[in-house]
Design a protein around this motif. Structure first.
Motif, short mmCIF file in Angstrom:
data_model
loop_
_atom_site.label_atom_id
_atom_site.label_comp_id
_atom_site.label_asym_id
_atom_site.label_seq_id
_atom_site.Cartn_x
_atom_site.Cartn_y
_atom_site.Cartn_z
N TYR A 237 0.79 -1.23 0.00
CA TYR A 237 0.00 0.00 0.00
C TYR A 237 0.82 1.28 0.00
N SER A 238 2.03 1.21 0.49
CA SER A 238 2.72 2.48 0.74
C SER A 238 4.13 2.50 0.18
N ASP A 239 4.37 1.65 -0.80
CA ASP A 239 5.72 1.53 -1.35
C ASP A 239 6.24 2.88 -1.83
N ASN B 275 10.09 0.88 1.99
CA ASN B 275 9.49 1.40 0.75
C ASN B 275 10.53 1.92 -0.22
N GLN B 276 10.15 1.95 -1.48
CA GLN B 276 11.08 2.42 -2.53
C GLN B 276 11.19 3.94 -2.58
N MET B 277 10.16 4.58 -2.11
CA MET B 277 10.06 6.04 -2.00
C MET B 277 9.78 6.80 -3.29
N GLY C 76 1.00 9.03 -4.37
CA GLY C 76 1.87 7.90 -4.09
C GLY C 76 1.30 6.88 -3.14
N VAL C 77 0.08 7.10 -2.68
CA VAL C 77 -0.53 6.14 -1.76
C VAL C 77 -1.58 5.32 -2.51
N PHE C 78 -1.43 4.03 -2.37
CA PHE C 78 -2.33 3.12 -3.08
C PHE C 78 -3.77 3.27 -2.59
#
Ligand code: ADP
Ligand code: MG
Length: 611
Positions: free
Chosen positions: A199-201, A217-219, A292-294
């Motif tokens: 969800y928050s990668d 996370n990849q950011m 950026g948030v799923f």
């Protein structure tokens, strides 16, 4: 001294809804809390640039679990809350649209919560009590906010010195009425890591499990990087990972739009359709992210049916994760994005068709039915959008051509676009009706997919040229001299033609002499309206209605067979019935149509053979 406050009425309603109806999507709370943490860091960072009271920090989000006390903690070093902000933001749904939303939301429609999030309150899906420890740069002391999410909450001062917020969830023991279903998964490090990835990668600040020094996370999301900075192999790897394909995509579209509406889209056309693409279980849609948030795995509104094979993600900073925005506004923004995406896909496909025909053909062969069905299904609304993406092979070319190319190279005097329908190129090429077409050198589009004829019925014409089947009675490609000649013969043999028609009563509406046949003795054509091929397809559909195309039998007056029939009619007319049956069935066979009565045909043939 702790102060007790009551939640505002609408908050209570929402809390009730949250805690009672969305267990199926219980994991979304983590996404919501991480997203809030990230927003709070955004705010602190922004203020640190302009306000000397606010310092910046090494921003991060930290998650920790305590199995003994069954707590899950999400900690950020964002802006924190003042006392007023705790009351304002956690005790009320302050924003305007919320009331309406709750009124509209009927109990069953809880999906929407999963899609857009209920924000902070989603913590109560999994927690029996929530504690918020916080310190704002604008207040001298820290505070603790605490609630069981039912009707009241308490606020007290708290000795916290570092700016930021720590949210401590004490997990429920089990799901109401279901002892076996616990929330222990959220105490499991592996599980939490998975959820953060899912969800928050792409949250811009690093998210750690407390004690680790490697962010989960990849950011930087791939789609936010500039096009030059993205390598093809990154895109391919991302696609395969994100959409569970083992092959690289056939085509990638990257949109980075800034303006009234800011969003990025990364769209992929798979080399092959998903295994269930043609079944009811296939779900179209694009993944939706907000900052950026799923948010949602398959947003159907973002992709039209005629491009349902396209996969991808859309990320917009203009969509609020919160329910409290007007839903209508969501709709409008999503619609606008969807419409831009549709246009972009069309233009990309057109470009490919123009510049890399070979690749386009690979794509077209996979998805042609979807594109054609798009024209048919929309009653023509999408005709302009899709018609130039459609290709056909022809009697003159084994290469696909577009309608435009057909028109540009048609005969000068030609006022119609000719087509013929059949099971394969070979079968169509062998049609008796092709005799005169080949003689005149006309180009004919070969319709070998069931949808083809239905599609052009909806299109009606292309560049004002109507479509014309060479398998209909009123095809007019014969010159006047020939017509006159056949007309004379028809007069002479009027009685014979009538006799054959009577023999085939109930089967054909007319028997006439043909002006179009050369090597073949007979053919069957349809009258106005429904074609024989369409009739055949419609008949095979479940719950089909009784539909019938008008059948007209055309005899070749210059064929030897006609001489034989004339003789039979004169010398032994009782045998004409068998000949009529033979002619009729032969015409059906070569047309690729089912025989209505094979036994009658075989009997007639045997009687003639044994004679
Ligand atoms: P939204 O995030 O969409 O505004 P939420 O219900 O998720 O709605 O949060 C309500 C408000 O609480 C936020 O707008 C924010 O002002 C405040 N808030 C929530 N979490 C935090 C946090 N970790 N730090 C600071 N403020 C927060
Ligand atoms: Mg939020």
């Amino acid at each position: 001294m702790a102060k007790t406050n009551a939640f505002k009425t609408e908050s209570q309603k929402l809390l009730h809804l949250v805690t009672h109806s969305i267990y199926t999507q219980k994991e979304i709370f983590l996404r919501e809390l991480i997203s809030n943490a990230s927003d709070a860091i955004d705010k602190r960072h922004f203020l640190s640039l302009t306000n000397e009271k606010v310092t910046s920090d090494g921003y991060k989000i930290e998650i920790s679990m305590d199995k003994e006390f069954k707590t899950l903690t999400i900690k950020d070093n964002g802006i924190g809350f003042t006392e007023e902000e705790l009351v304002e933001n956690l005790g009320t749904i302050a924003q305007s649209g919320s009331k309406q939303f709750i009124e509209q939301l009927d109990k069953n429609d809880t999906n929407i919560i999963g899609q857009f999030g209920v924000g902070f309150y989603s913590a109560f899906i999994v927690a029996k009590s929530v504690k918020v420890l916080t310190k704002s740069p604008f207040s001298d002391t820290g505070y603790v906010w605490e609630s069981d999410g039912v009707s009241t909450y308490q606020i007290d001062t708290y000795d916290k010195t570092d700016v930021g917020t720590e949210i401590i969830l004490t997990l429920r023991d089990n799901i109401e009425d279901e002892e076996s279903e616990t929330f222990d998964q959220f105490l499991d490090e592996f599980e939490i890591k998975q959820l953060v990835k899912k969800y928050s990668d792409y949250v811009r600040y690093p998210i750690y499990i407390k004690g680790d020094n490697k962010p989960l996370n990849q950011m930087t999301p791939l789609w936010k990087r500039s096009k030059q900075d993205i390598k093809e192999e990154d895109l391919n790897a991302f696609y395969k990972h994100q959409f569970n394909d083992f092959e690289d995509p056939l085509h990638v579209i990257h949109m980075n739009i800034e303006g009234m509406l800011t969003y990025q889209a990364l769209l992929f056309i798979p080399k092959k359709p998903a295994y269930n693409f043609y079944s009811e279980t296939y779900e179209k849609g694009l993944q939706l992210y907000s900052k950026g948030v799923f948010i949602q795995d398959k947003n159907k509104d973002l992709i039209p049916d005629h491009f349902k094979f396209v996969k991808g993600i859309v990320d917009s900073s203009d969509l609020s994760l919160n329910i409290s925005r007007e839903l209508l506004q969501h709709d409008r923004q999503l619609k606008k994005i969807a419409s831009n995406i549709e246009k972009k896909i069309k233009s990309e496909l057109e470009k490919m068709l123009e510049n890399d025909r070979e690749r386009y053909i690979t794509l077209f062969d996979q998805y042609k039915n979807t594109l054609k069905y798009g024209i048919y299904q929309s009653f023509g609304v999408n005709k302009e959008l899709l018609q130039d993406l459609i290709l056909f092979k022809t009697n003159l070319s084994d290469e696909y051509i577009t309608f435009k190319e057909y028109v540009s190279r048609k005969k000068e005097d030609q006022k119609e676009i000719y087509y013929a329908t059949g099971k394969s190129k070979t079968q169509i090429m062998n049609l008796p009706q092709m005799d005169i077409i080949n003689e005149k050198g006309y180009e004919v589009l070969l319709f070998t997919d069931e949808i083809d004829e239905f599609m052009i019925q909806i299109m009606n014409s292309y560049e004002e040229l109507p479509f014309k089947s060479i398998q209909t009675a009123n095809l007019d490609v014969t010159d006047e001299i020939k017509k006159k000649e056949v007309e004379e013969k028809a007069k002479t043999h009027h009685d014979l033609l009538l006799a054959i028609k009577e023999n085939l009563s109930g089967k054909v509406s007319m028997v006439k002499l043909s002006t179009r046949l050369k090597d073949s003795p007979v053919c069957i054509v349809s009258g106005e309206g429904l074609s024989l091929e369409m009739e055949n397809i419609l008949k095979q559909m479940p719950n089909s209605q009784e539909v019938k195309a008008e059948r007209i039998l055309e005899l070749n007056p210059d064929h030897k067979f006609f001489e034989v029939i004339k003789k039979v009619y004169k010398d032994s007319p009782e045998q004409l019935k068998n000949y009529s049956t033979l002619l009729y069935n032969q015409a059906l066979i070569i047309e690729g149509l089912p025989m209505e009565d094979p036994l009658e045909y075989i009997t007639a043939m045997n009687e003639l053979l044994l004679k």
